[in-house]
Every structure is written in structure tokens, then in C-alpha cells.
Design a protein around this motif. Structure first.
Motif, PDB file in Angstrom:
ATOM      1  N   ARG A   1      -9.962 -38.582  -3.465  1.00  0.00           N
ATOM      2  CA  ARG A   1      -9.904 -38.587  -1.677  1.00  0.00           C
ATOM      3  C   ARG A   1     -10.486 -39.949  -0.897  1.00  0.00           C
ATOM      4  NH1 ARG A   1     -10.131 -32.129  -1.088  1.00  0.00           N
ATOM      5  NH2 ARG A   1     -11.764 -32.490  -3.021  1.00  0.00           N
ATOM      6  N   SER A   2      -9.880 -39.840   0.634  1.00  0.00           N
ATOM      7  CA  SER A   2     -11.278 -40.401   1.142  1.00  0.00           C
ATOM      8  C   SER A   2     -11.090 -40.328   2.910  1.00  0.00           C
ATOM      9  CB  SER A   2     -10.995 -42.579   0.648  1.00  0.00           C
ATOM     10  OG  SER A   2      -9.827 -42.839   1.079  1.00  0.00           O
ATOM     11  N   VAL A   3     -11.760 -40.600   3.586  1.00  0.00           N
ATOM     12  CA  VAL A   3     -11.588 -40.732   4.326  1.00  0.00           C
ATOM     13  C   VAL A   3     -12.974 -41.715   5.532  1.00  0.00           C
ATOM     14  CG1 VAL A   3     -12.802 -39.700   6.924  1.00  0.00           C
ATOM     15  CG2 VAL A   3     -12.468 -37.945   4.383  1.00  0.00           C
ATOM     16  N   LEU A   4     -11.407 -42.313   6.294  1.00  0.00           N
ATOM     17  CA  LEU A   4     -11.359 -43.470   6.702  1.00  0.00           C
ATOM     18  C   LEU A   4     -12.372 -43.888   7.654  1.00  0.00           C
ATOM     19  CD1 LEU A   4     -11.182 -46.887   6.805  1.00  0.00           C
ATOM     20  CD2 LEU A   4      -9.216 -46.199   8.025  1.00  0.00           C
ATOM     21  N   CYS A   5     -13.565 -43.316   8.536  1.00  0.00           N
ATOM     22  CA  CYS A   5     -14.429 -43.628   9.454  1.00  0.00           C
ATOM     23  C   CYS A   5     -15.186 -44.631  10.394  1.00  0.00           C
ATOM     24  CB  CYS A   5     -16.109 -42.998   8.903  1.00  0.00           C
ATOM     25  SG  CYS A   5     -16.196 -41.807   8.554  1.00  0.00           S
ATOM     26  N   LYS A   6     -14.135 -44.685  11.455  1.00  0.00           N
ATOM     27  CA  LYS A   6     -14.121 -46.053  12.071  1.00  0.00           C
ATOM     28  C   LYS A   6     -15.428 -46.357  13.388  1.00  0.00           C
ATOM     29  CE  LYS A   6      -9.517 -47.554  10.896  1.00  0.00           C
ATOM     30  NZ  LYS A   6      -8.413 -47.991  12.021  1.00  0.00           N
ATOM     31  N   ASP A   7     -16.075 -45.446  13.121  1.00  0.00           N
ATOM     32  CA  ASP A   7     -16.679 -45.725  14.390  1.00  0.00           C
ATOM     33  C   ASP A   7     -18.373 -45.212  14.110  1.00  0.00           C
ATOM     34  OD1 ASP A   7     -18.183 -44.823  16.595  1.00  0.00           O
ATOM     35  OD2 ASP A   7     -17.154 -43.471  18.077  1.00  0.00           O
ATOM     36  N   PRO A   8     -19.613 -45.782  14.093  1.00  0.00           N
ATOM     37  CA  PRO A   8     -20.887 -45.846  13.597  1.00  0.00           C
ATOM     38  C   PRO A   8     -21.364 -45.219  14.357  1.00  0.00           C
ATOM     39  CG  PRO A   8     -20.130 -48.180  14.480  1.00  0.00           C
ATOM     40  CD  PRO A   8     -18.728 -47.573  14.330  1.00  0.00           C
ATOM     41  N   PHE A   9     -20.820 -45.076  15.252  1.00  0.00           N
ATOM     42  CA  PHE A   9     -21.942 -44.261  16.633  1.00  0.00           C
ATOM     43  C   PHE A   9     -21.749 -42.856  16.702  1.00  0.00           C
ATOM     44  CE2 PHE A   9     -21.048 -48.636  18.602  1.00  0.00           C
ATOM     45  CZ  PHE A   9     -22.362 -48.635  19.026  1.00  0.00           C
ATOM     46  N   LEU A  10     -20.150 -42.165  15.307  1.00  0.00           N
ATOM     47  CA  LEU A  10     -20.100 -40.901  15.758  1.00  0.00           C
ATOM     48  C   LEU A  10     -21.066 -40.105  14.373  1.00  0.00           C
ATOM     49  CD1 LEU A  10     -18.075 -38.893  16.433  1.00  0.00           C
ATOM     50  CD2 LEU A  10     -16.388 -39.341  14.016  1.00  0.00           C
ATOM     51  N   ALA A  11     -21.972 -39.029  15.113  1.00  0.00           N
ATOM     52  CA  ALA A  11     -22.833 -38.550  13.802  1.00  0.00           C
ATOM     53  C   ALA A  11     -21.948 -37.682  13.503  1.00  0.00           C
ATOM     54  CB  ALA A  11     -23.723 -37.919  14.803  1.00  0.00           C
ATOM     55  N   HIS A  12     -21.292 -37.192  13.697  1.00  0.00           N
ATOM     56  CA  HIS A  12     -20.292 -35.850  12.634  1.00  0.00           C
ATOM     57  C   HIS A  12     -19.389 -36.084  12.838  1.00  0.00           C
ATOM     58  CE1 HIS A  12     -20.072 -32.049  11.085  1.00  0.00           C
ATOM     59  NE2 HIS A  12     -19.259 -32.022  12.292  1.00  0.00           N
ATOM     60  N   ASP A  13     -18.408 -35.980  11.980  1.00  0.00           N
ATOM     61  CA  ASP A  13     -17.303 -36.087  11.798  1.00  0.00           C
ATOM     62  C   ASP A  13     -16.284 -34.462  10.592  1.00  0.00           C
ATOM     63  OD1 ASP A  13     -14.201 -36.398  10.513  1.00  0.00           O
ATOM     64  OD2 ASP A  13     -14.614 -38.487  11.050  1.00  0.00           O
ATOM     65  N   GLU A  14     -15.669 -33.890  11.712  1.00  0.00           N
ATOM     66  CA  GLU A  14     -14.700 -32.780  10.861  1.00  0.00           C
ATOM     67  C   GLU A  14     -13.864 -33.026   9.469  1.00  0.00           C
ATOM     68  OE1 GLU A  14     -15.877 -29.500  11.493  1.00  0.00           O
ATOM     69  OE2 GLU A  14     -16.649 -29.954  13.418  1.00  0.00           O
ATOM     70  N   ARG A  15     -13.627 -33.922   9.629  1.00  0.00           N
ATOM     71  CA  ARG A  15     -12.541 -34.702   8.223  1.00  0.00           C
ATOM     72  C   ARG A  15     -13.909 -34.862   7.220  1.00  0.00           C
ATOM     73  NH1 ARG A  15     -10.251 -39.765   9.587  1.00  0.00           N
ATOM     74  NH2 ARG A  15     -12.805 -40.255  10.497  1.00  0.00           N
ATOM     75  N   VAL A  16     -15.311 -35.509   7.273  1.00  0.00           N
ATOM     76  CA  VAL A  16     -15.882 -35.800   6.108  1.00  0.00           C
ATOM     77  C   VAL A  16     -16.861 -34.474   5.857  1.00  0.00           C
ATOM     78  CG1 VAL A  16     -18.092 -36.949   6.295  1.00  0.00           C
ATOM     79  CG2 VAL A  16     -16.178 -37.928   6.987  1.00  0.00           C
ATOM     80  N   GLN A  17     -17.141 -33.610   7.174  1.00  0.00           N
ATOM     81  CA  GLN A  17     -17.540 -32.107   6.330  1.00  0.00           C
ATOM     82  C   GLN A  17     -16.721 -31.625   5.652  1.00  0.00           C
ATOM     83  OE1 GLN A  17     -21.187 -31.336   7.247  1.00  0.00           O
ATOM     84  NE2 GLN A  17     -19.805 -29.606   5.344  1.00  0.00           N
ATOM     85  N   HIS A  18     -14.983 -31.341   6.105  1.00  0.00           N
ATOM     86  CA  HIS A  18     -13.680 -30.364   5.391  1.00  0.00           C
ATOM     87  C   HIS A  18     -14.191 -31.235   3.868  1.00  0.00           C
ATOM     88  CE1 HIS A  18     -10.073 -28.617   4.498  1.00  0.00           C
ATOM     89  NE2 HIS A  18     -10.073 -29.823   4.298  1.00  0.00           N
ATOM     90  N   LEU A  19     -13.945 -32.486   3.449  1.00  0.00           N
ATOM     91  CA  LEU A  19     -14.352 -32.454   2.595  1.00  0.00           C
ATOM     92  C   LEU A  19     -15.190 -32.629   1.152  1.00  0.00           C
ATOM     93  CD1 LEU A  19     -13.051 -35.303   0.282  1.00  0.00           C
ATOM     94  CD2 LEU A  19     -14.391 -37.318   1.411  1.00  0.00           C
ATOM     95  N   ILE A  20     -16.342 -32.965   1.829  1.00  0.00           N
ATOM     96  CA  ILE A  20     -17.870 -32.224   1.690  1.00  0.00           C
ATOM     97  C   ILE A  20     -17.755 -31.202   0.949  1.00  0.00           C
ATOM     98  CG2 ILE A  20     -20.402 -32.134   1.833  1.00  0.00           C
ATOM     99  CD1 ILE A  20     -19.885 -34.688   3.735  1.00  0.00           C
ATOM    100  N   ASP A  21     -17.287 -30.103   1.604  1.00  0.00           N
ATOM    101  CA  ASP A  21     -17.295 -28.751   1.390  1.00  0.00           C
ATOM    102  C   ASP A  21     -16.176 -28.492   0.755  1.00  0.00           C
ATOM    103  OD1 ASP A  21     -18.503 -27.962   3.825  1.00  0.00           O
ATOM    104  OD2 ASP A  21     -17.028 -27.409   5.275  1.00  0.00           O
ATOM    105  N   SER A  22     -14.729 -29.193   0.805  1.00  0.00           N
ATOM    106  CA  SER A  22     -14.045 -29.108  -1.241  1.00  0.00           C
ATOM    107  C   SER A  22     -14.728 -29.232  -2.230  1.00  0.00           C
ATOM    108  CB  SER A  22     -13.074 -29.539  -0.045  1.00  0.00           C
ATOM    109  OG  SER A  22     -13.257 -31.597  -0.821  1.00  0.00           O
ATOM    110  N   LEU A  23     -15.549 -30.067  -2.032  1.00  0.00           N
ATOM    111  CA  LEU A  23     -16.081 -30.537  -3.281  1.00  0.00           C
ATOM    112  C   LEU A  23     -16.596 -29.308  -4.519  1.00  0.00           C
ATOM    113  CD1 LEU A  23     -17.923 -34.522  -2.252  1.00  0.00           C
ATOM    114  CD2 LEU A  23     -15.278 -33.815  -3.404  1.00  0.00           C
TER     115      LEU A  23
END
Length: 225
Positions: A203-225
Motif C-alpha cells: 500500500r502507498s500514500v501519495l504525499c504531494k504537499d511538502p509543507f504538510l507536517a501531518h497526514d491522517e492517511r500516513v498515520q493510518h497506514l503506519i498504525d495498520s503495519l
């Protein structure tokens, strides 16, 4: 950065407005250009390249340093900055011991040529990722750096063109702009990114905004690992 902050806080220093019209798009366009000369639009309607923008800041910093006392670290940083700018304008590939993106580019290109690989070969994508591995036992950069980069810099190292830094002719539509510098990173040929794994659970998450310090999608992916 400290010099820039000092200038920003100094009421006697007036800096040209270099605000980007669309910062995220500009970063992407600049990061896909190895020359630093790709032009992006500023908020005031003008256009400038990474070389123009960095050159503007460098010239102001040199001007500021000529009239203000700098500590040894600031003097060294300014010397390193100017050395890199001169190299970027002449030939970025001469900075294979100073700039991370040049070190990485040359490493990947050498590997690709040695093994006759296409730019989209998955092995290059893997090397791209492994270069940045924070585990020093697996990191390609750690294993091959051998003192490369600024660790070998000396404050007495002469910069052959240090005293001859000059602006290029004004860039069209940008007034008296200068040239030097490189914005963001340069891309590896072929747009090397995360390799497509054959595992079904990839699974992957496309992060386009380099200024975004937190992304719920990323955290959700990390939590699921």
C-alpha cells in the motif's frame, strides 16, 4: 539560514519579494530540473529560476557580510554557500562531494550505466530508497560516503572564483536578477520513486504537499503495519 534571519530582522535591510505564486507547483518544477534554470512564476507576476532566487539571496548575504561582523561559523557557511553557487552555475556535477542530490545522482547513474539498466528499472528505484535508509548498516550513503560532503571542508579551502562572483545579465521579465544556486533537489533521470512491489499487501500514500507536517492517511497506514 541564520544570515537570512539576521537580514529579515534588520530594519535597514530591504529584501526583494521572491514569493512564489504557487510554492508546491514551483518546488515540483524546480526539482525536475538538473540545471536550476527552470523558470517559475512569482506572486508579483515575474518569472525566476532557482538560480535567480538563490543568487539574489546570496548577493544580499555577501553585501550584508561586508558591513556586519560575522562569527566564524557564519563566515564558513557563507564561504560554503558561495562555493556551491559558483559550482552550480558552472557545472552542478562538479559538486559530487558537497551536494546530496549530486552525490545520489552520480551514484545511481554510475550503477545504471555499469549494469546497462533502463531508467525505469526497479533496481534503480530500490537503490534510490536504500540510499536514504536511516539504518547505517543498510544505508548506501553511509557505506559509500567515506568522508564525502562538507565533513572534509576546511575554512582555508580556497574557492577559485570566490572574489569574482558576478551577476549574469538580467533574466527576461525579472529585472536585475542574478544567477547562482539550486532549489530543492534535482530528480534522478527517469523519475525514480518508490518501486512497485509485487506483494499483494503493498500500500502507498501519495504525499504531494511538502509543507504538510501531518497526514491522517500516513498515520493510518503506519498504525495498520
Amino acid at each position: 539560514m541564520l544570515l537570512m534571519l539576521r537580514m529579515l530582522e534588520d530594519p535597514t535591510v530591504v529584501l526583494r519579494d521572491m514569493t512564489l505564486e504557487n510554492p508546491i507547483r514551483a518546488i515540483r518544477e524546480m526539482s525536475h530540473d538538473l540545471t536550476g534554470r527552470a523558470r517559475v512564476r512569482l506572486a508579483n507576476g515575474r518569472e525566476a529560476s532557482a538560480l535567480d532566487i538563490q543568487g539574489e539571496y546570496l548577493d544580499r548575504a555577501l553585501r550584508y557580510a561586508a558591513n556586519h561582523e560575522l562569527n566564524p561559523q557564519e563566515k564558513q557557511a557563507l564561504q560554503m554557500w558561495e562555493h556551491v553557487m559558483v559550482g552550480l552555475e558552472d557545472d552542478p556535477m562538479t559538486l559530487g562531494r558537497e551536494l546530496d542530490w549530486v552525490i545520489k545522482y552520480q551514484l545511481v547513474e554510475a550503477y545504471r550505466e555499469r549494469h546497462g539498466l533502463a531508467h525505469d528499472d526497479a533496481r534503480l528505484a530500490l537503490l534510490d530508497l536504500q540510499y536514504h535508509d536511516i539504518d547505517r548498516t543498510r544505508s548506501v550513503f553511509t557505506s559509500c560516503s567515506g568522508g564525502a560532503g562538507w565533513s572534509g571542508w576546511s575554512t582555508t579551502t580556497p574557492s577559485p572564483r570566490r572574489s569574482t562572483w558576478r551577476r549574469r545579465p538580467p533574466a527576461p521579465g525579472f529585472g536585475a536578477s542574478s544567477s547562482a544556486g539550486q532549489g530543492a533537489q534535482a530528480r534522478l533521470h527517469g523519475g525514480l520513486g518508490a518501486p512497485e512491489a509485487e506483494r499483494s499487501d503493498q500500500r502507498s500514500v501519495l504525499c504531494k504537499d511538502p509543507f504538510l507536517a501531518h497526514d491522517e492517511r500516513v498515520q493510518h497506514l503506519i498504525d495498520s503495519l
